[in-house]
Design a protein around this motif. Sequence first.
Motif, PDB file in Angstrom:
ATOM      1  N   ALA A 196      -4.622   4.336  24.168  1.00  0.00           N
ATOM      2  CA  ALA A 196      -5.093   3.102  23.535  1.00  0.00           C
ATOM      3  C   ALA A 196      -3.920   2.295  22.969  1.00  0.00           C
ATOM      4  N   VAL A 197      -2.909   3.001  22.490  1.00  0.00           N
ATOM      5  CA  VAL A 197      -1.688   2.344  22.027  1.00  0.00           C
ATOM      6  C   VAL A 197      -0.620   2.623  23.082  1.00  0.00           C
ATOM      7  N   PRO A 198      -0.048   1.567  23.677  1.00  0.00           N
ATOM      8  CA  PRO A 198       0.974   1.770  24.714  1.00  0.00           C
ATOM      9  C   PRO A 198       2.129   2.651  24.216  1.00  0.00           C
ATOM     10  N   ILE A 199       2.694   3.416  25.113  1.00  0.00           N
ATOM     11  CA  ILE A 199       3.746   4.383  24.770  1.00  0.00           C
ATOM     12  C   ILE A 199       4.907   3.718  24.039  1.00  0.00           C
ATOM     13  N   LEU A 200       5.322   2.540  24.485  1.00  0.00           N
ATOM     14  CA  LEU A 200       6.460   1.870  23.855  1.00  0.00           C
ATOM     15  C   LEU A 200       6.168   1.397  22.433  1.00  0.00           C
ATOM     16  N   GLU A 201       4.897   1.281  22.072  1.00  0.00           N
ATOM     17  CA  GLU A 201       4.522   0.815  20.733  1.00  0.00           C
ATOM     18  C   GLU A 201       4.202   1.962  19.780  1.00  0.00           C
ATOM     19  N   ARG A 202       4.111   3.174  20.273  1.00  0.00           N
ATOM     20  CA  ARG A 202       3.609   4.288  19.469  1.00  0.00           C
ATOM     21  C   ARG A 202       4.455   4.613  18.241  1.00  0.00           C
ATOM     22  N   LYS A 203       5.749   4.435  18.338  1.00  0.00           N
ATOM     23  CA  LYS A 203       6.610   4.820  17.222  1.00  0.00           C
ATOM     24  C   LYS A 203       6.262   4.055  15.940  1.00  0.00           C
ATOM     25  N   TYR A 204       6.043   2.769  16.054  1.00  0.00           N
ATOM     26  CA  TYR A 204       5.761   1.953  14.874  1.00  0.00           C
ATOM     27  C   TYR A 204       4.301   1.513  14.792  1.00  0.00           C
ATOM     28  N   ALA A 205       3.755   1.050  15.893  1.00  0.00           N
ATOM     29  CA  ALA A 205       2.382   0.540  15.875  1.00  0.00           C
ATOM     30  C   ALA A 205       1.354   1.664  15.797  1.00  0.00           C
ATOM     31  N   GLY A 206       1.693   2.823  16.348  1.00  0.00           N
ATOM     32  CA  GLY A 206       0.747   3.939  16.332  1.00  0.00           C
ATOM     33  C   GLY A 206       0.257   4.283  14.939  1.00  0.00           C
ATOM     34  N   PRO A 207       1.154   4.598  13.984  1.00  0.00           N
ATOM     35  CA  PRO A 207       0.684   4.931  12.637  1.00  0.00           C
ATOM     36  C   PRO A 207      -0.098   3.803  11.965  1.00  0.00           C
ATOM     37  N   LEU A 208       0.310   2.568  12.234  1.00  0.00           N
ATOM     38  CA  LEU A 208      -0.422   1.435  11.650  1.00  0.00           C
ATOM     39  C   LEU A 208      -1.834   1.349  12.222  1.00  0.00           C
ATOM     40  N   LYS A 209      -1.932   1.423  13.549  1.00  0.00           N
ATOM     41  CA  LYS A 209      -3.239   1.262  14.205  1.00  0.00           C
ATOM     42  C   LYS A 209      -4.116   2.497  14.061  1.00  0.00           C
ATOM     43  N   TRP A 210      -3.528   3.673  14.033  1.00  0.00           N
ATOM     44  CA  TRP A 210      -4.325   4.901  13.931  1.00  0.00           C
ATOM     45  C   TRP A 210      -4.735   5.215  12.504  1.00  0.00           C
ATOM     46  N   PHE A 211      -3.925   4.805  11.536  1.00  0.00           N
ATOM     47  CA  PHE A 211      -4.215   5.206  10.154  1.00  0.00           C
ATOM     48  C   PHE A 211      -4.278   4.045   9.161  1.00  0.00           C
ATOM     49  N   VAL A 212      -3.200   3.272   9.028  1.00  0.00           N
ATOM     50  CA  VAL A 212      -3.093   2.286   7.945  1.00  0.00           C
ATOM     51  C   VAL A 212      -4.194   1.232   8.000  1.00  0.00           C
ATOM     52  N   PHE A 213      -4.386   0.587   9.143  1.00  0.00           N
ATOM     53  CA  PHE A 213      -5.378  -0.485   9.215  1.00  0.00           C
ATOM     54  C   PHE A 213      -6.815   0.027   9.038  1.00  0.00           C
ATOM     55  N   PRO A 214      -7.227   1.102   9.718  1.00  0.00           N
ATOM     56  CA  PRO A 214      -8.586   1.618   9.464  1.00  0.00           C
ATOM     57  C   PRO A 214      -8.769   2.107   8.024  1.00  0.00           C
ATOM     58  N   ALA A 215      -7.756   2.789   7.464  1.00  0.00           N
ATOM     59  CA  ALA A 215      -7.870   3.280   6.087  1.00  0.00           C
ATOM     60  C   ALA A 215      -7.991   2.117   5.106  1.00  0.00           C
ATOM     61  N   PHE A 216      -7.211   1.068   5.311  1.00  0.00           N
ATOM     62  CA  PHE A 216      -7.294  -0.115   4.456  1.00  0.00           C
ATOM     63  C   PHE A 216      -8.704  -0.709   4.493  1.00  0.00           C
ATOM     64  N   ASP A 217      -9.268  -0.805   5.695  1.00  0.00           N
ATOM     65  CA  ASP A 217     -10.610  -1.371   5.830  1.00  0.00           C
ATOM     66  C   ASP A 217     -11.663  -0.501   5.135  1.00  0.00           C
ATOM     67  N   ILE A 218     -11.511   0.805   5.224  1.00  0.00           N
ATOM     68  CA  ILE A 218     -12.446   1.710   4.528  1.00  0.00           C
ATOM     69  C   ILE A 218     -12.318   1.533   3.021  1.00  0.00           C
ATOM     70  N   ILE A 219     -11.090   1.467   2.523  1.00  0.00           N
ATOM     71  CA  ILE A 219     -10.878   1.265   1.084  1.00  0.00           C
ATOM     72  C   ILE A 219     -11.489  -0.060   0.633  1.00  0.00           C
ATOM     73  N   MET A 220     -11.289  -1.115   1.409  1.00  0.00           N
ATOM     74  CA  MET A 220     -11.863  -2.418   1.059  1.00  0.00           C
ATOM     75  C   MET A 220     -13.393  -2.366   1.076  1.00  0.00           C
ATOM     76  N   ALA A 221     -13.984  -1.642   2.039  1.00  0.00           N
ATOM     77  CA  ALA A 221     -15.446  -1.513   2.098  1.00  0.00           C
ATOM     78  C   ALA A 221     -15.963  -0.757   0.877  1.00  0.00           C
ATOM     79  N   VAL A 222     -15.255   0.276   0.464  1.00  0.00           N
ATOM     80  CA  VAL A 222     -15.669   1.042  -0.722  1.00  0.00           C
ATOM     81  C   VAL A 222     -15.593   0.162  -1.965  1.00  0.00           C
ATOM     82  N   ILE A 223     -14.519  -0.599  -2.102  1.00  0.00           N
ATOM     83  CA  ILE A 223     -14.385  -1.492  -3.264  1.00  0.00           C
ATOM     84  C   ILE A 223     -15.487  -2.548  -3.255  1.00  0.00           C
ATOM     85  N   GLY A 224     -15.728  -3.154  -2.083  1.00  0.00           N
ATOM     86  CA  GLY A 224     -16.796  -4.164  -1.985  1.00  0.00           C
ATOM     87  C   GLY A 224     -18.168  -3.558  -2.242  1.00  0.00           C
ATOM     88  N   GLY A 225     -18.418  -2.364  -1.707  1.00  0.00           N
ATOM     89  CA  GLY A 225     -19.695  -1.692  -1.944  1.00  0.00           C
ATOM     90  C   GLY A 225     -19.886  -1.326  -3.406  1.00  0.00           C
TER      91      GLY A 225
END
Length: 149
Positions: A14-43
């Motif tokens: 899902a994340v191209p090999i050349l992007e995995r070093k930097y984009a992988g952690p952001l797309k796999w963890f940081v962005f989804p986790a941020f959205d979950i935290i924001m949903a919890v705060i809004g809820g």
Amino acid sequence: MRRLWRASIWYPGAVPILERKYAGPLKWFVFPAFDIIMAVIGGRALFVGIPSIEALYPAGVAYAIYLAWFLLAVTCFIGAVFPALWPFEIVGKGALFSVLLLYFIAMRASPTTVDGAKDAVSGLLLAAMLIPCLRLWILGIEERARRAA
């Protein structure tokens, strides 16, 4: 379930090999986790409110802000987890940024907030606003690449 797994950001490839070093952690963890935290705060705000927002805006407007906060965060999460739904994430992140900006304004304008807390929370809000900005920047780069291909 397999179809959902294949469509998700966590599916291998899902994340191209050349992007995995930097984009992988952001797309796999940081962005989804941020959205979950924001949903919890809004809820949570839907049930207990946020004093600085309620001091500045009428009750109905405050509730609408909380509801928007929650729904936009869920929309962002769906767009972050399923890359094919990236337009939802663009709209959601832009609008969520606006909601955070409203909270920042309420925090700075609220006479009920202690100055030290006002400064600390305002700074945290500004830091939190960087994540949607970063994600929108990355989505813009990806969209330009799609159009060029």
